[in-house]
Design a protein around this motif. Structure first.
Motif, PDB file in Angstrom:
ATOM      1  N   PRO A  32     -10.499  -9.994 -38.794  1.00 47.24           N
ATOM      2  CA  PRO A  32     -10.228  -8.633 -39.274  1.00 47.24           C
ATOM      3  C   PRO A  32     -11.496  -7.772 -39.221  1.00 47.24           C
ATOM      4  N   THR A  33     -11.315  -6.476 -38.984  1.00 54.49           N
ATOM      5  CA  THR A  33     -12.451  -5.555 -38.941  1.00 54.49           C
ATOM      6  C   THR A  33     -12.292  -4.494 -40.016  1.00 54.49           C
ATOM      7  N   PHE A  34     -13.415  -3.909 -40.402  1.00 55.51           N
ATOM      8  CA  PHE A  34     -13.378  -2.840 -41.397  1.00 55.51           C
ATOM      9  C   PHE A  34     -12.591  -1.632 -40.893  1.00 55.51           C
ATOM     10  N   ASP A  35     -12.580  -1.418 -39.585  1.00 57.43           N
ATOM     11  CA  ASP A  35     -11.881  -0.259 -39.022  1.00 57.43           C
ATOM     12  C   ASP A  35     -10.390  -0.248 -39.345  1.00 57.43           C
ATOM     13  N   GLU A  36      -9.801  -1.411 -39.504  1.00 54.19           N
ATOM     14  CA  GLU A  36      -8.358  -1.491 -39.762  1.00 54.19           C
ATOM     15  C   GLU A  36      -8.012  -1.637 -41.243  1.00 54.19           C
ATOM     16  N   MET A  37      -9.018  -1.505 -42.121  1.00 57.04           N
ATOM     17  CA  MET A  37      -8.792  -1.693 -43.559  1.00 57.04           C
ATOM     18  C   MET A  37      -8.801  -0.373 -44.315  1.00 57.04           C
ATOM     19  N   THR A  38      -8.068  -0.372 -45.417  1.00 60.34           N
ATOM     20  CA  THR A  38      -8.142   0.749 -46.349  1.00 60.34           C
ATOM     21  C   THR A  38      -9.465   0.643 -47.111  1.00 60.34           C
ATOM     22  N   GLU A  39      -9.812   1.674 -47.843  1.00 56.75           N
ATOM     23  CA  GLU A  39     -11.048   1.634 -48.630  1.00 56.75           C
ATOM     24  C   GLU A  39     -11.006   0.519 -49.667  1.00 56.75           C
ATOM     25  N   LEU A  40      -9.851   0.305 -50.293  1.00 59.83           N
ATOM     26  CA  LEU A  40      -9.709  -0.765 -51.281  1.00 59.83           C
ATOM     27  C   LEU A  40      -9.866  -2.144 -50.630  1.00 59.83           C
ATOM     28  N   GLU A  41      -9.308  -2.307 -49.453  1.00 56.37           N
ATOM     29  CA  GLU A  41      -9.446  -3.581 -48.739  1.00 56.37           C
ATOM     30  C   GLU A  41     -10.894  -3.823 -48.323  1.00 56.37           C
ATOM     31  N   LYS A  42     -11.597  -2.766 -47.938  1.00 58.25           N
ATOM     32  CA  LYS A  42     -13.016  -2.899 -47.597  1.00 58.25           C
ATOM     33  C   LYS A  42     -13.811  -3.369 -48.806  1.00 58.25           C
ATOM     34  N   LEU A  43     -13.505  -2.802 -49.962  1.00 58.83           N
ATOM     35  CA  LEU A  43     -14.179  -3.206 -51.192  1.00 58.83           C
ATOM     36  C   LEU A  43     -13.900  -4.682 -51.492  1.00 58.83           C
ATOM     37  N   LYS A  44     -12.652  -5.093 -51.366  1.00 59.56           N
ATOM     38  CA  LYS A  44     -12.294  -6.497 -51.608  1.00 59.56           C
ATOM     39  C   LYS A  44     -13.004  -7.420 -50.623  1.00 59.56           C
ATOM     40  N   ALA A  45     -13.110  -6.993 -49.375  1.00 60.23           N
ATOM     41  CA  ALA A  45     -13.793  -7.796 -48.363  1.00 60.23           C
ATOM     42  C   ALA A  45     -15.267  -7.960 -48.711  1.00 60.23           C
TER      43      ALA A  45
END
Length: 129
Positions: A32-45
């Motif tokens: 998975p890449t940050f480009d395909e994530m929501t801001e909340l998912e980026k934070l969780k990652a």
């Protein structure tokens, strides 16, 4: 042993909604890449990556894998850890599967044998079976 550590880690993560991402990321073919994530998912990652940095510091191989994810994407880190520590071939899973399907139980110590069978089942599931 990685399967024991993985079980403990996933159990710890089950109190968060990150656990569902741990399960999901190992089923997709690509990282998975940050480009395909929501801001909340980026934070969780990023949170997951930070946790993985802390809990893998005693294992040289795991630490190298975690440090190889330079953008701090914990979902990528998790996927790489799982891929790196899973059995090298399907032969092991096949062997465990045969043992599960055809247990050689005797009447002596049946309870211990059943517990050992359950342990093999758990290991089979942890290793991708």
């Amino acid at each position: 042993q990685f399967s024991n550590w993985r079980y403990s880690f996933e159990n710890s993560m089950s109190i968060t909604d990150i656990k569902r991402y741990l399960d999901g990321v190992i089923t997709v073919l690509r990282e998975p890449t940050f480009d395909e994530m929501t801001e909340l998912e980026k934070l969780k990652a990023r949170v997951l990556h930070t946790i993985l940095v802390a809990v893998t510091e005693d294992n040289v191989k795991a630490t190298a894998i975690v440090r190889s994810v330079v953008d701090g994407n914990g979902f990528t880190t998790w996927k790489r850890l799982i891929q790196s520590f899973k059995p090298a071939s399907d032969d092991r899973l096949t062997s465990i599967r045969v043992g599960l399907m055809q247990p050689q139980w005797t009447m002596k110590n049946i309870i211990d044998q059943k517990q050992q069978w359950k342990s093999c089942l758990w290991q089979f599931q942890m290793e991708g079976g």
